[in-house]
Design a protein around this motif. Structure first.
Motif, short mmCIF file in Angstrom:
data_model
loop_
_atom_site.label_atom_id
_atom_site.label_comp_id
_atom_site.label_asym_id
_atom_site.label_seq_id
_atom_site.Cartn_x
_atom_site.Cartn_y
_atom_site.Cartn_z
N UNK A 58 0.83 -1.21 0.00
CA UNK A 58 0.00 0.00 0.00
C UNK A 58 0.86 1.26 0.00
N UNK A 59 0.41 2.28 -0.70
CA UNK A 59 1.14 3.54 -0.79
C UNK A 59 0.31 4.64 -0.14
N UNK A 60 0.78 5.14 0.99
CA UNK A 60 0.06 6.20 1.69
C UNK A 60 0.41 7.58 1.13
N UNK A 61 1.64 7.76 0.69
CA UNK A 61 2.08 9.05 0.15
C UNK A 61 2.99 8.79 -1.05
N UNK A 62 2.63 9.38 -2.19
CA UNK A 62 3.40 9.20 -3.42
C UNK A 62 4.00 10.54 -3.83
N UNK A 63 5.33 10.58 -3.93
CA UNK A 63 6.06 11.78 -4.36
C UNK A 63 6.71 11.47 -5.70
N UNK A 64 6.69 12.44 -6.59
CA UNK A 64 7.22 12.24 -7.94
C UNK A 64 8.20 13.36 -8.28
N UNK A 65 9.31 12.98 -8.90
CA UNK A 65 10.25 13.97 -9.45
C UNK A 65 10.47 13.66 -10.92
N UNK A 66 10.21 14.64 -11.76
CA UNK A 66 10.42 14.51 -13.20
C UNK A 66 11.71 15.22 -13.56
N UNK A 67 12.62 14.49 -14.21
CA UNK A 67 13.92 15.05 -14.57
C UNK A 67 14.80 15.20 -13.34
N UNK A 68 15.15 14.07 -12.70
CA UNK A 68 15.89 14.14 -11.43
C UNK A 68 17.38 14.40 -11.60
N UNK A 69 17.86 14.56 -12.84
CA UNK A 69 19.27 14.92 -13.05
C UNK A 69 20.21 13.87 -12.49
N UNK A 70 21.09 14.29 -11.57
CA UNK A 70 22.04 13.36 -10.96
C UNK A 70 21.46 12.56 -9.83
N UNK A 71 20.24 12.87 -9.41
CA UNK A 71 19.55 12.05 -8.41
C UNK A 71 19.82 12.40 -6.97
N UNK A 72 20.68 13.41 -6.70
CA UNK A 72 21.00 13.71 -5.31
C UNK A 72 19.79 14.24 -4.54
N UNK A 73 18.95 15.03 -5.19
CA UNK A 73 17.76 15.54 -4.52
C UNK A 73 16.77 14.42 -4.22
N UNK A 74 16.48 13.61 -5.20
CA UNK A 74 15.52 12.52 -5.04
C UNK A 74 15.97 11.55 -3.96
N UNK A 75 17.23 11.17 -3.98
CA UNK A 75 17.74 10.22 -2.98
C UNK A 75 17.67 10.81 -1.58
#
Length: 241
Positions: A58-75
Motif C-alpha cells: 500500500x502507498x500512503x504518500x506518493x512523491x514524484x520527481x520529473x527530470x531528477x538529473x544526478x539524483x542527489x535531490x531525489x535520494x
C-alpha cells in the motif's frame, strides 16, 4: 502519435546519453535498474496503474520527481521521508546511473525509477494519487520555436491538476528567469493551483527542507540566482476558473 494543443507531435526531446559510463557504473546500471525500475505491465501499455502494485505494498504518500538529473535531490528526499514512496523520471542514462549509486549506498527501497519520458506513465496514474511533485531545473529550451518542448504546458497543468491530491504541493525551480516566468504564468493560469509566495522575495528563498542539486550548485557558483516556486493544489470544487 499524440499531439499537443498546437499540433506538435508529442515525443521526448533531449539527450539520453552523455559521456560513456565507467565500467563499474555500467555494471551498476545493468544490475540495479531492474531492481529499482518501475514494473510496468507489458500486456496493455495504456492500462491504468495502481501505485500499490508498482511498489508491492500500500502507498500512503506518493512523491514524484520529473527530470531528477544526478539524483542527489531525489535520494535525499527518499532518505528523509521513508514513509513516502517515490517515482523518479529521467531519460538521461548518466543521471540514472548516478541515482542508482545513491540508492544502493543508502539502501533505499522506497524509490522506483523510470528511465524514459514521464508523460505516458503519468497519464496512467489514478486521479488524486500524488502528494508532492518536483520539477527542478528542467531543460529551458530557450529558442522560441522550441518552447513547445518545455514540460510545463497547458495540457501538462491539466494532467497535474488531475493527479495531485487536494492540498498536495507542486515544487518548481529554475535558474533562467525567462523559463521561471513561463512556468509561473502557466501554473497560476490554472485555477487548481495556488501560489504559496507571501512576500516579494519568497521565490528567491528555497523551502526549509530543500536539498541542493548538483546543477543548482554550479549555477550559484557562476552567479546565477535560482527561482523557487511552490504551489498548492486547491480543493476540488474550488478550482473552477
Amino acid at each position: 502519435m499524440a499531439s499537443d494543443e498546437d499540433g506538435h507531435a508529442r515525443k521526448f526531446y533531449g539527450r539520453r546519453r552523455g559521456r560513456r559510463l565507467r565500467p563499474w557504473r555500467e555494471q551498476l546500471f545493468d544490475e540495479a535498474l531492474p531492481r529499482y525500475g518501475l514494473p510496468l505491465p507489458e500486456e496493455d501499455a495504456a492500462a491504468p496503474l495502481d501505485p500499490a502494485a508498482l511498489f508491492g505494498e500500500p502507498v500512503d504518500a506518493l512523491w514524484i520527481e520529473v527530470g531528477f538529473g544526478g539524483g542527489e535531490h531525489l535520494a535525499a528526499q527518499a532518505k528523509a521521508h521513508a514513509q513516502a514512496r517515490f517515482i523518479g523520471f529521467e531519460p538521461f542514462v548518466n543521471g540514472v546511473a548516478s541515482l542508482l549509486r545513491y540508492l544502493e549506498e543508502a539502501r533505499l527501497g522506497n524509490v522506483r525509477v523510470h528511465a524514459d519520458d514521464a508523460r505516458p506513465v503519468l497519464e496512467r496514474l489514478p486521479d488524486a494519487s500524488v502528494d508532492r511533485f518536483f520539477l527542478l531545473f528542467p531543460d529551458p529550451w530557450l529558442k522560441k520555436r522550441h518552447h513547445f518542448r518545455r514540460f510545463i504546458q497547458p495540457e501538462t497543468m491539466a494532467l497535474l491538476a488531475r493527479l495531485l491530491k487536494d492540498g498536495a504541493e507542486l515544487r518548481i525551480a529554475s535558474d533562467d528567469m525567462g523559463v521561471a516566468r513561463w512556468m509561473l504564468a502557466h501554473v497560476t493560469e490554472h485555477p487548481a493551483f495556488e501560489w504559496l509566495a507571501r512576500r516579494p522575495g519568497d521565490w528567491r528563498e528555497p523551502p526549509a527542507d530543500w536539498v541542493q542539486t548538483r546543477y543548482e550548485g554550479k549555477a550559484l557558483a557562476q552567479g546565477r540566482r535560482p527561482v523557487y516556486l511552490r504551489f498548492r493544489r486547491r480543493p476540488r470544487g474550488q478550482d473552477v476558473g
